[in-house]
Write a protein that holds these residues in place. Structure first.
Motif, PDB file in Angstrom:
ATOM      1  N   PHE A  86       0.839  -1.209   0.000  1.00 50.87           N
ATOM      2  CA  PHE A  86       0.000   0.000   0.000  1.00 50.87           C
ATOM      3  C   PHE A  86       0.870   1.253   0.000  1.00 50.87           C
ATOM      4  O   PHE A  86       0.583   2.228  -0.699  1.00 50.87           O
ATOM      5  CB  PHE A  86      -0.913   0.002   1.224  1.00 50.87           C
ATOM      6  N   SER A  87       1.955   1.221   0.767  1.00 50.04           N
ATOM      7  CA  SER A  87       2.843   2.382   0.867  1.00 50.04           C
ATOM      8  C   SER A  87       3.477   2.718  -0.477  1.00 50.04           C
ATOM      9  O   SER A  87       3.550   3.886  -0.865  1.00 50.04           O
ATOM     10  CB  SER A  87       3.931   2.116   1.912  1.00 50.04           C
ATOM     11  N   VAL A  88       3.933   1.704  -1.199  1.00 50.89           N
ATOM     12  CA  VAL A  88       4.545   1.936  -2.510  1.00 50.89           C
ATOM     13  C   VAL A  88       3.530   2.546  -3.468  1.00 50.89           C
ATOM     14  O   VAL A  88       3.836   3.483  -4.211  1.00 50.89           O
ATOM     15  CB  VAL A  88       5.089   0.612  -3.089  1.00 50.89           C
ATOM     16  N   MET A  89       2.304   2.042  -3.423  1.00 49.58           N
ATOM     17  CA  MET A  89       1.266   2.504  -4.341  1.00 49.58           C
ATOM     18  C   MET A  89       0.797   3.918  -4.043  1.00 49.58           C
ATOM     19  O   MET A  89       0.491   4.692  -4.954  1.00 49.58           O
ATOM     20  CB  MET A  89       0.074   1.539  -4.290  1.00 49.58           C
ATOM     21  N   ARG A  90       0.729   4.288  -2.757  1.00 51.92           N
ATOM     22  CA  ARG A  90       0.122   5.559  -2.376  1.00 51.92           C
ATOM     23  C   ARG A  90       1.094   6.626  -1.892  1.00 51.92           C
ATOM     24  O   ARG A  90       0.807   7.817  -1.988  1.00 51.92           O
ATOM     25  CB  ARG A  90      -0.924   5.315  -1.267  1.00 51.92           C
ATOM     26  N   MET A  91       2.238   6.210  -1.340  1.00 50.08           N
ATOM     27  CA  MET A  91       3.151   7.184  -0.735  1.00 50.08           C
ATOM     28  C   MET A  91       4.499   7.280  -1.455  1.00 50.08           C
ATOM     29  O   MET A  91       5.282   8.180  -1.169  1.00 50.08           O
ATOM     30  CB  MET A  91       3.394   6.824   0.741  1.00 50.08           C
ATOM     31  N   GLY A  92       4.768   6.361  -2.367  1.00 50.13           N
ATOM     32  CA  GLY A  92       6.009   6.427  -3.128  1.00 50.13           C
ATOM     33  C   GLY A  92       7.130   5.587  -2.522  1.00 50.13           C
ATOM     34  O   GLY A  92       7.060   5.154  -1.378  1.00 50.13           O
TER      35      GLY A  92
END
Length: 210
Positions: free
Chosen positions: A60-66
Motif C-alpha cells: 500500500f505504501s509503494v502505491m500511495r506514498m512512493g
C-alpha cells in the motif's frame, strides 16, 4: 544525515515504550499491538512477528506514498525490530500496569511523532494515517487512535478487561501526543515534498539543456 539520526532517535524512544508495555503485559495499537498480542499466544519473538506483519502494508505504501517514503518506513521498522530485540538480553522485570501504560504511551507518542516529522513511519496504520493527512488534512493522531482502538478491543479476550482498559489509556495518550504535533508533521512533510519537486524540476531542466 540529520533525518536518519532523527529517525534513529524516534525508533529508539518508541522501542523503549514498546518494551515498557511488554513488561507491563499490556498491548498498544497498530501492527505493534497486533504483534504484541500474537507474541502472547505463540512462542515467536515480538521483533520477528512485528517485521512479518508489516510486509503487506509496504505494498500500500509503494502505491500511495512512493518509494522514498516506503524505503524510509522499511528502514524504521527494521531499526525498531532490532532495537526491541534487545529485550531478550535484559533481566526479567515487571512494571506496574498503570505506570507502564502511561509511560509507554508517552514514549511511543513522542517517538512516532519524531519519525513522522522526518518522512517515515512504523508501518501499518501509520502509513494510512499519514496518507489521509496528506490527501485530506486529517489528524494522524485521530486516525491512529481509531485503528489502535480496534486492535486493542480485539485483544480484550486475550489480555483481560483491566489490561485492555490500560491499553486504551496508553493509545489515547499516544494519539494525543501525535495530534499535538500534527501541524509540525504536516509542515515538515510538505516542505520535504516541495524540495523533492524542485530538485526533480531542476534535474529535468539540466537534462533538457544538455
Amino acid at each position: 544525515m540529520k533525518k536518519i539520526v532523527n529517525i534513529l532517535l524516534g525508533c529508539m524512544i518508541t522501542s523503549i515504550g514498546v518494551i515498557i508495555l511488554q513488561h507491563s503485559n499490556i498491548v498498544t495499537g497498530g501492527t505493534a499491538g497486533l504483534s504484541l498480542s500474537i507474541s502472547y499466544l505463540i512462542t515467536l519473538p515480538f521483533a520477528l512477528i512485528f517485521f512479518l506483519v508489516n510486509i503487506p502494508f509496504y505494498i500500500f505504501s509503494v502505491m500511495r506514498m512512493g518509494w522514498k517514503f516506503t524505503l524510509n518506513t522499511i528502514f524504521s521498522v527494521s531499526v525498531l525490530t532490532l532495537m526491541t530485540s534487545v529485550d531478550h538480553f535484559l533481566p526479567a522485570f515487571t512494571i506496574p500496569i498503570l505506570v507502564g501504560s502511561i509511560l509507554g504511551g508517552v514514549l511511543i507518542g513522542i517517538g512516532l511523532s519524531i519519525v513522522f516529522m522526518n518522512g517515515s513511519s512504523l508501518g501499518g496504520a501509520n502509513i494510512l494515517a499519514l496518507f489521509l493527512q496528506k490527501r485530506f488534512g486529517t489528524n494522524p493522531g485521530t486516525i491512529n487512535f481509531l485503528f489502535d482502538f480496534i486492535v486493542v478491543m480485539s485483544c480484550f479476550l486475550t489480555i483481560g478487561w483491566l489490561k485492555g482498559l490500560c491499553s486504551i489509556l496508553s493509545i489515547a495518550i499516544t494519539s494525543r501526543i501525535i495530534g499535538y504535533f500534527k501541524n509540525e508533521i504536516a509542515n515538515r512533510n510538505a516542505v520535504t515534498s516541495k524540495k523533492e519537486v524542485s530538485s526533480y524540476k531542476s534535474l529535468k531542466s539540466e537534462v533538457s539543456v544538455s
